[in-house]
Design an enzyme around this catalytic site. Structure first.
Site, short mmCIF file in Angstrom:
data_model
loop_
_atom_site.label_atom_id
_atom_site.label_comp_id
_atom_site.label_asym_id
_atom_site.label_seq_id
_atom_site.Cartn_x
_atom_site.Cartn_y
_atom_site.Cartn_z
N GLU A 189 6.62 8.49 3.73
CA GLU A 189 6.59 8.11 2.17
C GLU A 189 6.16 8.54 1.29
OE1 GLU A 189 7.66 4.09 2.76
OE2 GLU A 189 5.53 4.08 3.01
N CYS A 238 -0.77 6.98 12.30
CA CYS A 238 -2.06 6.27 11.96
C CYS A 238 -3.03 5.96 12.78
CB CYS A 238 -2.20 5.60 10.18
SG CYS A 238 -4.57 5.47 10.60
N CYS A 278 -4.82 -0.61 11.83
CA CYS A 278 -5.17 -1.46 11.43
C CYS A 278 -4.63 -2.96 11.75
CB CYS A 278 -5.20 -1.71 9.80
SG CYS A 278 -6.75 -0.64 9.60
N CYS A 334 -1.28 -4.04 9.11
CA CYS A 334 -0.32 -2.47 8.46
C CYS A 334 0.95 -2.15 9.44
CB CYS A 334 -1.67 -1.08 8.62
SG CYS A 334 -0.76 0.21 7.15
N1 SAH Z 1 -5.62 5.16 5.89
C1 SAH Z 1 -5.68 4.17 4.05
C2 SAH Z 1 -4.67 4.43 3.21
C3 SAH Z 1 -4.12 4.45 3.22
S1 SAH Z 1 -3.37 2.14 3.48
C4 SAH Z 1 -6.59 2.51 3.52
O1 SAH Z 1 -6.93 2.01 4.45
O2 SAH Z 1 -7.07 3.06 2.58
C5 SAH Z 1 -2.89 1.71 2.06
C6 SAH Z 1 -2.88 0.99 1.53
O3 SAH Z 1 -1.95 -0.03 2.12
C7 SAH Z 1 -4.19 0.35 1.87
O4 SAH Z 1 -5.31 -0.59 1.03
C8 SAH Z 1 -3.70 -0.98 2.99
O5 SAH Z 1 -4.84 -2.02 2.61
C9 SAH Z 1 -2.60 -1.11 1.99
N2 SAH Z 1 -1.58 -2.42 3.06
C10 SAH Z 1 -1.23 -1.90 4.30
N3 SAH Z 1 -1.26 -3.30 4.96
C11 SAH Z 1 -0.87 -3.71 4.11
C12 SAH Z 1 0.27 -5.28 4.16
N4 SAH Z 1 1.30 -5.86 5.30
N5 SAH Z 1 0.35 -5.86 2.87
C13 SAH Z 1 -0.61 -5.26 1.67
N6 SAH Z 1 -1.10 -4.21 2.28
C14 SAH Z 1 -1.34 -3.39 3.13
FE1 SF4 Z 2 -4.25 3.41 8.92
FE2 SF4 Z 2 -5.08 1.34 8.21
FE3 SF4 Z 2 -4.98 2.59 5.42
FE4 SF4 Z 2 -2.76 1.85 7.22
S1 SF4 Z 2 -4.26 0.42 6.49
S2 SF4 Z 2 -3.11 3.36 6.87
S3 SF4 Z 2 -3.78 1.56 9.90
S4 SF4 Z 2 -6.49 2.46 7.65
#
Ligand code: SAH
Ligand code: SF4
Length: 356
Positions: free
Chosen positions: A89, A120, A124, A127
């Site tokens: 996406e 990924c 996390c 996420c």
């Molecule tokens: N992997 C990289 C970039 C992609 S994640 C990283 O982690 O920085 C992109 C963003 O989405 C990150 O800042 C993460 O904190 C946010 N994110 C992931 N899950 C989320 C959620 N449930 N609510 C709000 N932001 C979220």
């Molecule tokens: Fe990957 Fe964590 Fe970024 Fe989600 S927030 S895309 S699991 S690094």
């Protein structure tokens, strides 16, 4: 599947494939990235035999649009199918509307949030992308095409400013080579011409890769997904913190070349009763001491079955106030496109569910 993806290649690599002389490569780049033409047949100033050769060897655009949603706040979300049927996406965020400033008409401003992987590995806890596990890296061209598609789809003029953030699905620095190549292709002056200064990499903190990226001195902006100020909590949220703890990430950031007028962005996902207390804000100020930084507080965006809760507005504002009072630039990220669940992997997830 056996055809190569044109967008995977820098001009010098195309030359190595025997596309000569040099100005032909420039013409090709112009057709694809300036006029958004994705059919070699239509490139009228190229000799017919070259067009045929290219058509046999390459496809231009590896993405197929499956779904497009527009949210009330004008955030747009796109679901694409890749050639192997996996999906990714992309989110397009309208940052500023068309407006009059000092008597002059100013164009609307957009940011495109691109994906770098299918799934990924980082895993996390908060996420949704992580839930599906890791499938594969995107190629450079699959990353470039996301930006290209937005300009074509919106009918943007070739000079139209569009910022790029690597904040979609996946961990960009875990796909290092393809990411760096994509940044260079996107920045190429004969092509999309989006300078690295207008591109931002968001990483969950692979310290040695941050270091390597810094040494490469590309001029890109850096965003660190910090989310916690002590290692125990950060390990719980981002398991990779066991390998690269907070200190190692901060040390790598300190070595990163930062444009004098710019700052490193620290993203801090605020989760109710987990990391939203002022004690954490205090530790955060200490941690960032000496780094030109800005903090972006993000509301945790809950999804069905998520273990965490969204913080309330008042707590967010208090946290922000504390940082501002200490002289740290701090913004609160409105959950853009919340009604179409535009945060991290949620549309893809929805689609997958519908299919099963
Ligand atoms: N992997 C990289 C970039 C992609 S994640 C990283 O982690 O920085 C992109 C963003 O989405 C990150 O800042 C993460 O904190 C946010 N994110 C992931 N899950 C989320 C959620 N449930 N609510 C709000 N932001 C979220
Ligand atoms: Fe990957 Fe964590 Fe970024 Fe989600 S927030 S895309 S699991 S690094």
């Amino acid at each position: 599947m056996d055809k190569k993806i044109f967008m995977d290649y820098l001009p010098q690599e195309l030359e190595e494939f025997g596309i000569k002389p040099k100005f032909r490569v420039k013409q090709l780049y112009n057709w694809v990235y300036r006029k958004y033409v994705d059919d070699f047949e239509k490139m009228s100033n190229l000799p017919k035999d070259l067009r045929e050769k290219l058509k046999e060897e390459f496809i231009i655009n590896p993405l197929e649009l499956l779904n497009h949603e527009v949210s009330k706040d004008k955030t747009e979300k796109f679901l694409f199918k890749l050639r192997d049927n996996h999906t990714i996406e992309v989110v397009l965020i309208k940052m500023k509307d068309e407006r009059i400033e000092n008597g002059k008409k100013k164009e609307a401003k957009y940011t495109v949030c691109v994906s770098t992987q299918v799934g990924c590995k980082v895993g996390c806890a908060f996420c949704l992308t992580a839930k599906g596990g890791f499938v594969r890296n995107l190629s450079a061209g699959e990353i470039v095409a996301q930006v290209w598609f937005m300009k074509k789809f919106k009918g943007f003029d070739e000079n139209k400013a569009l910022n790029v953030v690597y904040m979609g699905m996946g961990e960009p620095l875990d796909n290092y080579e393809n990411l760096v190549k994509a940044i260079k292709i996107i920045a190429h002056p004969d092509g999309l011409n989006i300078s690295p200064k207008r591109q931002t990499i968001s990483t969950s903190g692979i310290a040695p890769k941050i270091k390597r990226l810094g040494e490469e001195n590309l001029g890109v902006n850096l965003a660190i997904s910090l989310h916690a100020v002590d290692d125990k909590l950060r390990e719980e949220l981002i398991p990779m913190n066991k390998a690269y703890n907070i200190k190692s990430v901060i040390d790598a950031v300190r070595e990163f070349p930062i444009d004098k007028r710019k700052k490193v962005m620290f993203e801090y996902l605020v989760i109710k009763d987990v990391n939203d207390d002022l004690e954490s804000a205090k530790k955060l100020v200490k941690l960032l001491n000496g780094i030109p930084s800005k903090v972006n507080l993000i509301y945790f965006n809950p999804y069905p079955g998520s273990p965490y809760k969204r913080p309330d507005e008042e707590t967010m504002k208090k946290f922000q106030r504390y940082l501002l009072d200490k002289g740290i630039t701090c913004t609160i990220r409105e959950s853009k496109g919340i009604d179409i669940s535009a945060a991290c992997g949620q549309l893809r997830e929805k689609k997958l569910k519908n299919e099963t």
